[in-house]
Scaffold this active site. Sequence first.
Site, short mmCIF file in Angstrom:
data_model
loop_
_atom_site.label_atom_id
_atom_site.label_comp_id
_atom_site.label_asym_id
_atom_site.label_seq_id
_atom_site.Cartn_x
_atom_site.Cartn_y
_atom_site.Cartn_z
N PRO A 2 -31.69 -67.76 -39.37
CG PRO A 2 -33.55 -66.80 -40.35
CD PRO A 2 -32.83 -66.89 -39.06
CD GLU A 3 -25.74 -68.80 -39.29
OE1 GLU A 3 -24.65 -68.97 -39.85
OE2 GLU A 3 -25.97 -69.20 -38.14
NE ARG A 114 -35.39 -64.13 -30.36
CZ ARG A 114 -35.36 -65.40 -30.71
NH1 ARG A 114 -35.71 -65.75 -31.94
NH2 ARG A 114 -34.98 -66.33 -29.86
NE ARG A 153 -11.64 -55.94 -38.51
CZ ARG A 153 -12.93 -56.06 -38.81
NH1 ARG A 153 -13.31 -56.07 -40.07
NH2 ARG A 153 -13.83 -56.15 -37.87
#
Length: 309
Positions: A2-3, A114, A153
Site C-alpha cells: 500500500p502506497e 506480515r 540531498r
Amino acid sequence: MPELPEVETVRRDLEARVLGRTIVGCCVSPDAPRLVQLVPVAEFCRELSGRRIAGLRRRGKYLIVDLDDGRAWVIHRRMSGNVLYRPRGAPPDDYTRAVFTLDDAHELRWTDLRKFGTMWLVEDATMVMESLGPEPLDAAFTPDVLRQRAGGRSAPIKSVLLDQTVLAGMGNLYTDEALHDAGIHPLRRANTLKRADYARLHDGIVRALRTGIAARGSSLGTTLRDHINVDGAPGENQHAVQAYGREGQPCYRCGGVMRRLKVGGRSSVFCPTCQRPPRRTHPAPGRRTTPTRAPAARRRAATAVARRT
DNA sequence: AGAGTAGCCTGTAAGC
DNA sequence: TGCTTACAGGCTACTC
C-alpha cells in the site's frame, strides 16, 4: 504494497460505506501485539466502542478515521495490512488480526499477513505524522517545492523520494514509475538534478499516483500478501505499470531491456536507455579527472552496483 | 546532520 | 523430495 493510491482507494470506498456508522465492538487478536500503539489494547477497544465515524481522511500513507468525539483512529497499512468491509457472518478472511463491528450488520476486518501494520487512537491525528512532507497531489506541491525539499540531498534520488519527510506517500512502486516517466536514473544524486529534471520528475510523480488511483491501486504478486480493496477485490494498476517488477522485459518507450539494481536496499527497475546512468566512472582516454568531480572510489562503487545486475 | 542499514514478519521461490 | 536461503518492502532505530 500500500502506497498513496492504495490508501486513497480504500479511503474513498470506506467513505461511501461506513461514514456515519457507529463502532459497536472491537476485538484485537493476541497474535498482533504491535498493532495498537501507545495504549493497551483493552483501553483502545473500550474507547473506540460506541464512537460514530464522522469522517475519512488520508495523509501520505496514513488512513485517518475521524470520530464523533473529536479523536482520530489512525491506521497505517505498512506492508500487507488491508481493511475489509464484510457482512457479519461472512466467511473468515485469512490473517485477520482485528475485527471492528459496526451498527449496520457489517464489520471492518483488519487483515495483515506480515503484522507490520499499526493503529493509534489519538486526540489529534497530526501527532503521529508530524514529520511528513507535502501531499504530492495538493495544488501546493509544485516542481519548485520538490526541488527545494530534495535538491540539497546528496543521496540517490530514489532514496530521497522514498523519504516520507521529503514527500508523503511515495513507495517503491510509484517511485520507480515516476523516475521512469521522467527519464531519471534511480542512482542520480538528488543534488545533481537540474531544474528541468525536477519539473519532469514532479509531473512523473503526479501522473504515476493519479494513474494508480484511477486503477484502484496496484496488486502484484499473490493475493494473500497484496493490496486488496475493502470488498476483497484487487486493483488493476499492475496492468498499467511501466517499470516496477518489469526486469528483463522490454521498455514500453524504447524497446530496450529493463534492468534492476538495489538502491538503498530497495529493488529498483529502470530502463538504461531512457534513464541514463550517472556520470561515467572512467574518464575518457587522455583526460584527467577534475577536482570538482566526485571522488573516484565513490563513483566506481556506484557504477559497480549498477553493473552487477 | 545526513547517509546507510539491521530488524520487524511471513510466504514464496530458487538453489542445493 | 526436503531443507536452507534470499527476497519482498514501510518504517524505526541504530551506527557511522
